[in-house]
Design a protein around this motif. Structure first.
Motif, short mmCIF file in Angstrom:
data_model
loop_
_atom_site.label_atom_id
_atom_site.label_comp_id
_atom_site.label_asym_id
_atom_site.label_seq_id
_atom_site.Cartn_x
_atom_site.Cartn_y
_atom_site.Cartn_z
N SER A 1 0.84 -1.20 0.00
CA SER A 1 0.00 0.00 0.00
C SER A 1 0.87 1.24 0.00
CB SER A 1 -0.91 0.00 1.24
OG SER A 1 -1.45 1.29 1.45
N GLU A 2 0.74 2.05 -1.03
CA GLU A 2 1.50 3.30 -1.10
C GLU A 2 1.03 4.26 -0.01
OE1 GLU A 2 4.22 3.86 -2.76
OE2 GLU A 2 4.03 1.83 -3.53
N ALA A 3 -0.27 4.18 0.35
CA ALA A 3 -0.79 5.05 1.41
C ALA A 3 -0.13 4.71 2.74
CB ALA A 3 -2.31 4.89 1.51
N ASP A 4 0.03 3.40 3.02
CA ASP A 4 0.71 3.00 4.25
C ASP A 4 2.17 3.42 4.24
OD1 ASP A 4 -1.42 1.89 5.58
OD2 ASP A 4 -1.04 -0.15 4.90
N ALA A 5 2.81 3.28 3.10
CA ALA A 5 4.22 3.67 2.99
C ALA A 5 4.37 5.17 3.25
CB ALA A 5 4.76 3.31 1.60
N HIS A 6 3.44 5.95 2.71
CA HIS A 6 3.47 7.41 2.91
C HIS A 6 3.21 7.75 4.37
CE1 HIS A 6 3.23 11.61 1.96
NE2 HIS A 6 1.96 11.70 2.34
N LEU A 7 2.24 7.06 4.99
CA LEU A 7 1.93 7.31 6.40
C LEU A 7 3.14 6.98 7.28
CD1 LEU A 7 0.00 7.94 8.74
CD2 LEU A 7 -0.85 5.59 8.58
N ALA A 8 3.77 5.84 7.02
CA ALA A 8 4.94 5.44 7.81
C ALA A 8 6.07 6.46 7.67
CB ALA A 8 5.42 4.04 7.37
N VAL B 1 3.32 12.44 22.31
CA VAL B 1 2.38 13.57 22.34
C VAL B 1 1.28 13.35 21.31
CG1 VAL B 1 2.11 16.05 21.92
CG2 VAL B 1 4.07 15.21 23.24
N LEU B 2 1.64 12.85 20.14
CA LEU B 2 0.64 12.59 19.09
C LEU B 2 -0.40 11.58 19.57
CD1 LEU B 2 -0.42 12.79 16.19
CD2 LEU B 2 1.22 11.00 15.56
N LEU B 3 0.02 10.53 20.26
CA LEU B 3 -0.93 9.54 20.77
C LEU B 3 -1.87 10.18 21.79
CD1 LEU B 3 1.26 6.32 21.16
CD2 LEU B 3 -0.23 6.98 19.27
N CYS B 4 -1.34 11.09 22.59
CA CYS B 4 -2.19 11.80 23.55
C CYS B 4 -3.19 12.70 22.83
CB CYS B 4 -1.33 12.64 24.50
SG CYS B 4 -0.34 11.68 25.67
N LEU B 5 -2.75 13.34 21.75
CA LEU B 5 -3.65 14.15 20.95
C LEU B 5 -4.80 13.30 20.43
CD1 LEU B 5 -1.33 16.35 18.67
CD2 LEU B 5 -2.67 17.09 20.64
N ALA B 6 -4.46 12.09 20.00
CA ALA B 6 -5.47 11.19 19.44
C ALA B 6 -6.48 10.77 20.50
CB ALA B 6 -4.79 9.97 18.83
N SER C 1 -4.71 20.83 11.84
CA SER C 1 -5.40 20.83 13.13
C SER C 1 -5.05 19.58 13.93
CB SER C 1 -6.92 20.86 12.92
OG SER C 1 -7.38 19.63 12.39
N ARG C 2 -5.32 19.64 15.23
CA ARG C 2 -5.12 18.49 16.11
C ARG C 2 -6.02 17.33 15.68
NH1 ARG C 2 -3.27 20.91 21.42
NH2 ARG C 2 -4.16 19.14 22.55
N THR C 3 -7.22 17.67 15.23
CA THR C 3 -8.16 16.64 14.79
C THR C 3 -7.63 15.88 13.59
OG1 THR C 3 -10.03 17.96 15.57
CG2 THR C 3 -10.51 16.21 14.00
N GLN C 4 -7.04 16.59 12.65
CA GLN C 4 -6.48 15.95 11.47
C GLN C 4 -5.33 15.01 11.85
OE1 GLN C 4 -4.72 18.53 8.54
NE2 GLN C 4 -5.15 17.13 6.84
N ALA C 5 -4.52 15.45 12.81
CA ALA C 5 -3.43 14.60 13.29
C ALA C 5 -3.99 13.34 13.96
CB ALA C 5 -2.55 15.38 14.26
N ALA C 6 -5.08 13.50 14.71
CA ALA C 6 -5.70 12.35 15.38
C ALA C 6 -6.23 11.35 14.37
CB ALA C 6 -6.83 12.83 16.29
N VAL C 7 -6.69 11.84 13.22
CA VAL C 7 -7.19 10.95 12.17
C VAL C 7 -6.06 10.07 11.64
CG1 VAL C 7 -8.12 10.88 9.82
CG2 VAL C 7 -9.13 12.42 11.51
N LEU C 8 -4.86 10.63 11.55
CA LEU C 8 -3.71 9.84 11.11
C LEU C 8 -3.46 8.67 12.07
CD1 LEU C 8 -0.93 12.33 9.93
CD2 LEU C 8 -2.39 10.87 8.54
N LEU D 1 -3.79 3.96 12.02
CA LEU D 1 -2.89 2.91 12.49
C LEU D 1 -3.63 1.68 12.99
CD1 LEU D 1 -0.25 5.02 14.47
CD2 LEU D 1 -0.01 4.02 12.18
N GLU D 2 -4.94 1.78 13.17
CA GLU D 2 -5.70 0.62 13.60
C GLU D 2 -5.55 -0.48 12.54
OE1 GLU D 2 -7.05 0.25 16.46
OE2 GLU D 2 -6.71 2.29 17.13
N PRO D 3 -5.41 -1.75 12.96
CA PRO D 3 -5.14 -2.83 12.00
C PRO D 3 -6.15 -2.93 10.86
CG PRO D 3 -4.78 -3.60 14.23
CD PRO D 3 -5.36 -2.21 14.35
#
Length: 212
Positions: A136-143, A156-161, A195-202, A206-208
């Motif tokens: 998945s190119e999307a997964d590669a980009h996310l990683a 901190v990002l996990l806390c934002l989520a 936004s913080r919300t957009q970061a939380a969406v990322l 990560l959910e399987p």
């Protein structure tokens, strides 16, 4: 010559004990470490920098999907991680590989499969079941985006989520509130989020079962 140091990270004591038993049979000279949550995993790795391999369950307390895998790979890139999970869908296996795992073992696999996979990874190889899922190119980009974060920024990002405010994040991580603000600003910039919300969406991606 001392044997390898292996860390089994899983929140089920009986399963941890079973895995350790299998590994002791195959590698009697190995030293075994245990962790039952994402936080204790970090503590044990911090105390044992000589860990040679981590066997990691994805569904531990404090972990969000592949977050524990990404955290270990980011903070201890020299330590290979073998994911061991009851969710052995080909898509999950492929995502584990793309997020940096050196191997994947299904919890339904026979005991000798665990020993074989660990031996292969300790020798510098990898151990994945046959997969029919395309990369998945999307997964590669996310990683790649998440790899830009420092270990502290990832926390901190996990806390934002989790929807925590800066003050709550500061309390949870033992940081000054201003330091958290600096981290949040850096996180949003590195992840190209507005936004913080957009970061939380990322992080949700990560959910399987999720696809970014």
């Amino acid at each position: 010559m001392p044997g390898p140091t292996l860390l089994v990270a899983d929140d089920h004591p009986l399963f941890r004990a079973a895995v350790i038993h299998v590994l002791r049979e195959a590698l009697p000279e190995a030293r075994m470490l245990e962790a039952s949550s994402a936080s204790t995993l970090g503590q044990v790795l911090g105390q044992h920098a000589d860990t040679d391999l981590v066997l990691l369950d994805l569904a531990m307390p404090g972990a969000r999907g592949f977050s524990a895998l990404l955290h270990v790979r980011g903070e201890y890139p020299e330590v290979p991680v073998v994911v061991i999970s009851s969710n052995d869908h080909p898509r999950v296996i492929r995502r584990a590989q793309q997020f940096g795992a050196a191997g994947f073992i299904s919890k339904s696999a026979p005991p000798d499969a665990i020993a074989t996979a660990v031996a292969a990874v300790l020798e510098g190889g990898s151990a994945f079941p046959p997969m029919q899922v395309e990369r998945s190119e999307a997964d590669a980009h996310l990683a790649a985006r998440l790899a830009q974060l420092t270990p502290q920024q990832f926390r901190v990002l996990l806390c934002l989520a989790d929807g925590l405010l800066n003050k709550q994040i500061a309390h949870q991580l033992g940081l000054a509130e201003n330091t958290v603000k600096v981290h949040v600003t850096a996180i949003l910039k590195k992840l190209d989020c507005y936004s913080r919300t957009q970061a939380a969406v990322l992080v949700k991606a990560l959910e399987p079962e999720s696809a970014p």
